[in-house]
Design an enzyme around this catalytic site. Sequence first.
Site, mmCIF file in Angstrom:
data_model
loop_
_atom_site.group_PDB
_atom_site.id
_atom_site.type_symbol
_atom_site.label_atom_id
_atom_site.label_comp_id
_atom_site.label_asym_id
_atom_site.label_seq_id
_atom_site.Cartn_x
_atom_site.Cartn_y
_atom_site.Cartn_z
ATOM 1 N N SER A 277 23.367 89.973 37.803
ATOM 2 C CA SER A 277 24.122 88.761 37.422
ATOM 3 C C SER A 277 25.083 89.130 36.297
ATOM 4 C CB SER A 277 23.133 87.707 36.902
ATOM 5 O OG SER A 277 23.817 86.644 36.269
ATOM 6 N N TYR B 123 15.902 85.807 31.575
ATOM 7 C CA TYR B 123 16.688 85.969 32.805
ATOM 8 C C TYR B 123 17.726 87.076 32.609
ATOM 9 C CZ TYR B 123 19.690 85.076 36.776
ATOM 10 O OH TYR B 123 20.431 85.232 37.934
#
Length: 264
Positions: free
Chosen positions: A139, A149
Amino acid sequence: MTTSLITGPTAGIGAAFARRLAADRHDLVLVARDGARLGETAAELRERHGVRVEVLQADLATDGGISAVEGRLRDAGLPPVDVLVNNAGFGNRGRFLEAPMADELRMLTLHCEAVLRLTAAAAEGMRERGRGTVVNVASVAAFMPRGTYAASKAWVVRFTEGAALDLRGSGIRFLALCPGFVRTEFHERAGMQAERLPSWAWLDADKVVAAALRDLARGKVLSVPDARYKTAVGLARHVPSRVFGALSAGAGRRYDPKPPPHRG
Ligand SMILES: NC(=O)c1ccc[n+]([C@@H]2O[C@H](COP(=O)([O-])OP(=O)(O)OC[C@H]3O[C@@H](n4cnc5c(N)ncnc54)[C@H](OP(=O)(O)O)[C@@H]3O)[C@@H](O)[C@H]2O)c1
């Protein structure tokens, strides 16, 4: 015939990989938790593209689920996997200390342990055959100070770059794919209020996959689809993380205090 194994192929970016690779005449092995959805996805792809599709129901946030997929990747009696797409992932709600520790640990297992173990299981056979491809979906968050994350996706990027260096000359191509915001089930599942993001921030999953495969063909190891996000990553790499973190603090992290919908 090329065989591709995709984790998380029933929605979002993984579904876009499955559609594209089936259209490119790859046989598929599809891995996710929801067996009914896996069956529907497989039937649709078989019917539309005439390819062979295996399904493997597994929770990759568990040791047993990872072992089952490692078993498929190492099974000499089944068609070898030429392309591995480690895509399955999820977001957690809120900031550090707001997400339950059990969810943080599930995330590390899915984003890091599963990616490490499946890449190793696939790469052994690929190295013997002298060819293969591993796409690890990370990401743009990998370049930003944004909780577990982002830290797990930073691991995915560094791990993929390291594997590419270590196995240079083996015939295995590695790609770390770093998308920005993509319209998928991700934000709803995480209970994030993503509708507040401006429409220009969103990417289309099929275009993200097309960009990733173009970058792979060009021999890149890192793929950041779309000029807007290339700029954001460039900035994130050069602006001190304290400053960048303050500038981007709100984006995508607001969350809905009600529990996310249960799936799978
Ligand atoms: N959407 C974005 O804005 C965005 C941006 C950057 C990166 N990413 C990354 O892109 C990847 C795909 O996300 P997405 O947006 O396409 O999400 P999505 O639409 O929510 O799809 C997630 C897929 O992963 C599967 N999955 C989730 N947990 C799993 C588990 N424990 N074991 C096995 N399969 C599991 C889901 O199926 P089941 O529920 O049936 O298991 C589903 O097929 C993730 O790694 C995510 O971090 C997304």
